[in-house]
Each structure stands twice: as structure tokens, then as C-alpha cells.
Design an enzyme around this catalytic site. Structure first.
Site, PDB file in Angstrom:
ATOM      1  N   ARG A 219       0.827  -1.196   0.000  1.00 49.49           N
ATOM      2  CA  ARG A 219       0.000   0.000   0.000  1.00 49.49           C
ATOM      3  C   ARG A 219       0.868   1.256   0.000  1.00 49.49           C
ATOM      4  NH1 ARG A 219      -5.634  -0.838  -0.513  1.00 49.49           N
ATOM      5  NH2 ARG A 219      -5.692   1.344   0.102  1.00 49.49           N
ATOM      6  N   VAL A 220       0.380   2.254  -0.676  1.00 48.24           N
ATOM      7  CA  VAL A 220       1.094   3.526  -0.665  1.00 48.24           C
ATOM      8  C   VAL A 220       0.352   4.550   0.199  1.00 48.24           C
ATOM      9  CG1 VAL A 220       2.208   3.155  -2.889  1.00 48.24           C
ATOM     10  CG2 VAL A 220      -0.041   4.239  -2.816  1.00 48.24           C
ATOM     11  N   ASP A 221      -0.739   4.120   0.832  1.00 44.33           N
ATOM     12  CA  ASP A 221      -1.464   5.035   1.717  1.00 44.33           C
ATOM     13  C   ASP A 221      -1.337   4.537   3.152  1.00 44.33           C
ATOM     14  OD1 ASP A 221      -2.977   2.754   1.664  1.00 44.33           O
ATOM     15  OD2 ASP A 221      -4.704   3.662   0.661  1.00 44.33           O
ATOM     16  N   ASP A 222      -2.156   5.068   4.041  1.00 43.76           N
ATOM     17  CA  ASP A 222      -2.030   4.698   5.443  1.00 43.76           C
ATOM     18  C   ASP A 222      -2.891   3.496   5.796  1.00 43.76           C
ATOM     19  OD1 ASP A 222      -0.168   6.663   6.011  1.00 43.76           O
ATOM     20  OD2 ASP A 222      -1.748   8.183   6.118  1.00 43.76           O
ATOM     21  N   VAL A 223      -2.829   2.495   4.947  1.00 43.60           N
ATOM     22  CA  VAL A 223      -3.556   1.268   5.223  1.00 43.60           C
ATOM     23  C   VAL A 223      -2.516   0.187   5.437  1.00 43.60           C
ATOM     24  CG1 VAL A 223      -5.061  -0.482   4.213  1.00 43.60           C
ATOM     25  CG2 VAL A 223      -5.583   1.934   3.876  1.00 43.60           C
TER      26      VAL A 223
END
Ligand code: WTA
Length: 675
Positions: free
Chosen positions: A543-547
């Protein structure tokens, strides 16, 4: 053709295929790897399917795949309507077969498939199979937590059970379009409840039975169900979890916001708890066994439009509030059935087991709908089994090798990265170096597999999800949203729709557009990073987000942070994912305490307990790192990049810390790393 695949075709054609086993008798192939020896690059490791397998495969070669793939992207309407015609439609869909707007600059995002077609997915899963003479075929084998009380249902029996519950729900006033929350463990009543909702056109919203009362309440408030379906308790190993108490607490919580549920249908799960010991809310709680069996075993189907909603499933995103992913009927039906068939090379004589829980998308698409639409025999296991491979490796090979495994044809993995060494273990030990592995990349939002090997069709590379499924056009874009070609890495997006795509976030179409379609205009943005290698194979890089992905379960770091700061002694929290040998990723929490409070072992435990209570045990932090302060920019934004490096102890890679408001914070944190 997508960039890369044409090239892969050429490379594979040119490759002189070796059929000789390597010296260890294990993986074979052009650049066969001898186990334990390092390869120049993981990209060079090709593992060929054996000829016997390929000969019987639904897609026996890369050439055949390319031919079908080309058709699927050049003429999606023709390709998918051909497949859709194999299902029962009360009325055929209209024209166009699909319509889409993927570009918010041109108006609202909209995806529709088979609009005007009238059908029912439960009918297609059950009645259609019974009518075609498969009524006596086993639909579900149930393997309970406690070996010895196995059970099974044929297609006819499953249909009857579903009809009884559907009749009950109708009688209680559940109508087309109403939501029903299902909070059940992996007992047969869970798919029965899902199918009963589908039969009457109600939306099911399954909540994983590991979620806490507060998370359940949040989902109840958002979906406003007429009824909650649960059971009194469940065994988890030697522990008994009283689900009905959790539901009770959740309903008290949701009632505070004005959402009250008057009916709670409760299955008496006798092996875990007898009804005599169950805490009961007279007037609200009803025993399933007392009412449902009294209803007729046939039930009229509610015919729905292909674009009528089928279910809601909440998933985690970068911001705190879970998102209600909404799938509709027709496209989801066609897509899950087709991906199931091809990604697992399904044959009618197969017995198929998917370890996932129906509380997650994999259990929707590949325990329930995909297999049943194909008339398959499914095994359901009551216990918890995600991240199975990595835990098995720890236990040693003998638990696997003591059984013959001759019947195994295909292995599969989903929901999280499977690294090359885990892949090889699964391939060599479980699959006897014989069974292809479908490493399927997809998401709750995509409904079904998007990038996946087709067993037997082409050589695999351990750790790569390989090539896109029919109709899927993945693209890799750079920061600016420009498509990059050939060998590259960047953000994984998808160009143009596919039948199984989610249509909206329940009650929040704007968030749907903002999260998925605005980051890279013109594309669906997956939230994942991806690399395409020289042969056109896709490698998911996380993931590149905050997941974060803990044991295959999606958790938003912000959800854990808000749980932590709800603790009266916690002032601030920042959560990042770290590598974890068994869980894939672990939860690492930096915690700043309220002035005057000092850290203690007791407080650490109490913080962890707060997360367990607020979200569920699966989200509990693996590590609490005491942080007198957090590294912030001058505008007060937490620099997570630095926290990730500290968490993974990559201390020499902290990068530029000069933009921090107070660079000393970093030294302080490092000093406290092992407190
Ligand atoms: C991750 C589960 C690597 C990815 C089906 C995605 C994967 C998230 C793979 C979705 C794979 C899924 N290799 N990573 N084969 N499959 N993921 O919604 O980060 O629970 O965005 O759906 O899991 O998780 P979800």
C-alpha cells in the site's frame, strides 16, 4: 494489449523450455532456481506448469490467454455478454451492455453493467444448479472447530434452508433494498443468511465476527439494518466468544444515535454455548431454531435489476471511518463466477476450500458466490485461518507431508503479498512441486481477482501476481498521474471498468470519487504500489497510503490511532506498519502520554486492551513505543516516513530531518526504542 504482455509473449516463446528437474528435483524451468541458491534477480525465476496440467487447463497456453484477453479489452460488451448469457436472466439486459464515466472532470463517476437485465444471484447459485440436475451434489462441507461434528448440505438442502430463512425475513418485513447486518462466525448459517438476503433483494452487510461491539455499532449506524442475524457464541480454539453479548453492547451503542434494531435473530450454536446459559433480551432476541424451520422450504425469488445493490461490506481506508463498499447484482455475479472458474481452473469434480472468512471480501466472492455460481463443492472451516502459509512454515513440514495431497490440483493465495520464499515453500512442500499457485491480487472494491496467474497457462514467477485477468487494463502511473510504459514502478491504477467493480461507497458517493478517482484523473486508483518487470509481469509492492495489512486484514492506521487516543492517558498516537514474520505486517504504535502520566507495563497492556475493545483483537498493536514527542513538521504534520524508519530500525535511512520543528525528537525516540 497492455504494455509488457506482448513482450512477455515473445520472451517466453524464445525461451528454451527445460523440462528437466533441477538438481533438487524441485522447481523446474528455463532459469530454474535451485533452492537455496541466490538468483541474479527474482525476475528471472520462471516456474513452468507441467505439461499434463496445461493440457487439461481451461486456458492451456499463453497464446490462448492472449487471444481471449485481446477480445476482452477490444470488445468488452461482446466478451462479457457472451459469459453473462450462461446465467439465468428473467429479462435480458438492454443496450449499451455497460456504461461508465471514469473521469470526474466529465461529471460524476458512474459504472453500470447489464442495466435493464432482471435476475437474482441466489437463483443462479442454487435453483439453477438444482434444476440442471445437481440437486444432490454437495454444495457445502462444513469442518467445525471441534473435529467430529462435520456437516454438509447438498444444493437442494441448501436451497431449502435459504428459502426458509428468506420466508422468515420477508415475514418480519424485510423488503427489497433493506439492509440486514450479519454477525456470524464461519458456520453454514453465514452463507445461508447471505443467500437468503440476496433471494429477497435485501442487502447483506456482513461484519466479521472478530470486530468489537464498537466497530459493529459503527456499521449498524451506517447501514441501518432492519434485523441483525447472529449466534449466541463461538469457539475459537479453546476459548468461547459470546457474540450475542457483543451484539447487545453494539445495539445499546447504536440506539444512542437513534438507530434501533428491534429484532435479533440468534442461532443457537450448541457446541459453544447452550441457550440456557445465554444472556437474552426478551422481545428482541429470537432463537433461529425456534422460528426459521417452521417456514416453507420454497420461496419466490425477488427479481432485481442487474444494478440493484447486492451487498455492503465495510473496509478500511486512510481515514478513520470505515467505508461501506457497495456491490451490485449482475456485474458482480458475472465477474466472481468467471474469475473463480479461470483463476482456479475449476473443474466440476473439484472439491474446493478457501480458508477465508465470509466477514471479508474473499469469503463473499470465493467462499460463497463464485463457487456456488459454478455449482462447485465448497469446504467451510469454522476456525480462523488467514496467513495460513506463514504459520504452517513455522510448524514444520510434517503436518503437511504426512498426508498424500495427490488430489490437490491448484493452490491459491489472496489478500496480501506472498514473498518468493513463502511461495516456494507452498509450491514445493504443499503442492509437491506440481500444483500451480494462483497469487491473486484484488481488493474489496474490485469484487474479484484483477491480476492473477491462470493455472497452466504461463510460467509463474514466485511472488508475482503475473498478468491481468480478462477485461482488466492495469496501468502504472507516476506521481503526476502519467501512464508509464515498459519496465517501471509506480502507482497501480486501472483504466476503464470491469463488471465486478464497486459502484459507490454507501451514502457517500463524494468520498468514492475523492478516494479512488481524484488522485489520478481518468483512472481508478488502487492504493497499491506496483512494479512491472522486463517480461511484463506485475509485482505488487504494498500500500502507498495509510492502510496496513495484518494477517490479510485491512486496517487503517488512523482507526488504531483514534482507538489509542480514546484512552484517557494517551495524548497522541501515530501508527505505522512493520514487517512481521507471520502476520505479514504488524501494528507499531508510537504513543505520547498525557502530562504527568508515566509509562508502565500496566499502561501498555491497558492501551492494547483499548484497541482490542474498540476495533477487535486482530488490530492490537504488536509494539507500543513510548514517545515523549512525535516528529512533526513546522505546520504540525506528523512525519510518518521517519516513524516507519524508526519502527523498522532502519536508522541510517532516516533521510532529511531538517524540516522537522524539533529535530531532537528523533534522537529521543531512538533512545526509547527498546523500553
Ligand atoms: C493487498 C483482499 C499483494 C493489497 C482481496 C490490496 C495483495 C489489499 C494481494 C486489499 C496480492 C491483495 N499480493 N498484495 N496477491 N491481494 N493485496 O480489500 O494491498 O481486504 O490493496 O481485499 O490487499 O485488501 P482487501
Amino acid at each position: 494489449l497492455p504494455v509488457g504482455i506482448g513482450k512477455a509473449n515473445q520472451i517466453l516463446k524464445n525461451a528454451s523450455r527445460s523440462t528437466q528437474p533441477s538438481s533438487t528435483g524441485k522447481i523446474t524451468g528455463v532459469n530454474a532456481v535451485v533452492l537455496g541458491e541466490a538468483l541474479a534477480s527474482e525476475d528471472d525465476e520462471l516456474v513452468f506448469p507441467n505439461d499434463d496440467f496445461s493440457r487439461q487447463a481451461l486456458v492451456p497456453s499463453l497464446e490462448k490467454y492472449l487471444e481471449m484477453y485481446k477480445w476482452s479489452v477490444e470488445d468488452p460488451a461482446g466478451f462479457w455478454s457472451g459469459i453473462a448469457s450462461q446465467f439465468y436472466w428473467k429479462q435480458k439486459w438492454g443496450q449499451p451492455v455497460f456504461s461508465e464515466n471514469f473521469d470526474f472532470r466529465k461529471g460524476n463517476i458512474k459504472i453500470e453493467w447489464f442495466r435493464g437485465g432482471i435476475t437474482n444471484i441466489c437463483y443462479n447459485c442454487l435453483d439453477r444448479n438444482v434444476e440442471s440436475g445437481n440437486g444432490d451434489k454437495i454444495a457445502i462441507y462444513w469442518e467445525p472447530n471441534d473435529p467430529g461434528s462435520q456437516d454438509s448440505l447438498t444444493y437442494s438442502q441448501l436451497l431449502q434452508s435459504v428459502c426458509q430463512l428468506a420466508n422468515y425475513l420477508k415475514d418480519k418485513g424485510v423488503k427489497k433494498g433493506d439492509a440486514v447486518v450479519i454477525y456470524l462466525p464461519m458456520i453454514m448459517e453465514l452463507p445461508i443468511a447471505m443467500l437468503a438476503c440476496a433471494r429477497i433483494g435485501a442487502l447483506h452487510s456482513v461484519v466479521f465476527a472478530g470486530f468489537s461491539a464498537e466497530s459493529l455499532a459503527q456499521r449498524i449506524v451506517d447501514s441501518k439494518p432492519k434485523i441483525v442475524i447472529t449466534c449466541n457464541a463461538v469457539n475459537r480454539g479453546s476459548k468461547v466468544i459470546t457474540l450475542i453479548d457483543i451484539v447487545d453492547a453494539a445495539l445499546i451503542e447504536s440506539a444512542k444515535t437513534g438507530i434501533s434494531v428491534d429484532l435479533c435473530l440468534t442461532y443457537e450454536n450448541k457446541s459453544a454455548m447452550k441457550r440456557e446459559s445465554t444472556k437474552w433480551q426478551e422481545g428482541r432476541d429470537v432463537w433461529w431454531q425456534d422460528v426459521v424451520p417452521k417456514y416453507p422450504t420454497t420461496c419466490e425469488v425477488e427479481w432485481v435489476d442487474a444494478e440493484d445493490p447486492l451487498f455492503l461490506l465495510y473496509t478500511s481506508g486512510s481515514t478513520g471511518k470505515p467505508k461501506g463498499v457497495l456491490h451490485t447484482t449482475g456485474g458482480y455475479m458475472v465477474y466472481t463466477a468467471t474469475t473463480f472458474k479461470y483463476a482456479f481452473d475449476y473443474k466440476p469434480s473439484d472439491i474446493y476450500w478457501c480458508t477465508a472468512d465470509c466477514g471479508w471480501i474473499t469469503g463473499h466472492s470465493y467462499v460463497t458466490y463464485g463457487p456456488l455460481l459454478n455449482g462447485a463443492t465448497v469446504v467451510i472451516f469454522e476456525g480462523a485461518a488467514p496467513t495460513l502459509v506463514r504459520s504452517l512454515i513455522r510448524a514444520g513440514v510434517e503436518y503437511v507431508t504426512r498426508y498424500p495431497r495427490k488430489s490437490l490440483r491448484v493452490l491459491a493465495s489472496a489478500g496480501e503479498p506472498i514473498n518468493p520464499s513463502t511461495w516456494r515453500w507452498l509450491f514445493n512442500v504443499v503442492g509437491d512441486s506440481r500444483c500451480p499457485i494462483s497469487d491473486t491480487w484484488w481488493q474489496t472494491e474490485t469484487g474479484g481477482c484483477m491480476i492473477t496467474p491462470l493455472p497452466g497457462a504461463w510460467p509463474q514467477k514466485p511472488g508475482s501476481a503475473t498478468f491481468p485477468f480478462f477485461g482488466i487494463q492495469p496501468v502504472i502511473v507516476n506521481e503526476k498521474g502519467a501512464e508509464i510504459e515498459g519496465e517501471c514502478s509506480g502507482y497501480l491504477c486501472v483504466k476503464s471498468s470491469w463488471p465486478g467493480a464497486f459502484r459507490t461507497l454507501y451514502g457517500d458517493h463524494e468520498r468514492y470519487e475523492t478516494t479512488y478517482f481524484k488522485p489520478f484523473p481518468g483512472y481508478y486508483f488502487s492504493g497499491d504500489g506496483c512494479r512491472r518487470d522486463k517480461d511484463g509481469y506485475y509485482w505488487l509492492t504494498g500500500r502507498v497510503d495509510d492502510v496496513i495489512n495484518v494477517s490479510g486484514r485491512r486496517i487503517g492506521t488512523e482507526e488504531v490511532e483514534s482507538a489509542l487516543v480514546s484512552h484517557p492517558q494517551c495524548a497522541e498516537a501515530a501508527v505505522v506498519g512493520i514487517e512481521h514474520e507471520v502476520k505479514g505486517q504488524g501494528v507499531y504504535a508510537f504513543v505520547t502520554l498525557v502530562e504527568g502520566v508515566s509509562y508502565s507495563e500496566e499502561l501498555r497492556k491497558s492501551l492494547i486492551l483499548t484497541v482490542r475493545n474498540k476495533i477487535g483483537a486482530f488490530a492490537a498493536p504488536d509494539k507500543i513505543h513510548w514517545a515523549p514527542d512525535l516528529p512533526k513538521t513546522r505546520s504540525g504534520k506528523i512525519m510518518r516516513r521517519i516513524l516507519r524508519k524508526i519502527a523498522s530500525r532502519q536508522l541510517h535511512e532516516l533521510g532529511d530531518t531538517s524540516t522537522l520543528a524539533d529535530p531532537n525528537v528523533v534522537e529521543q525516540l531512538i533512545a526509547l526504542a527498546d523500553r
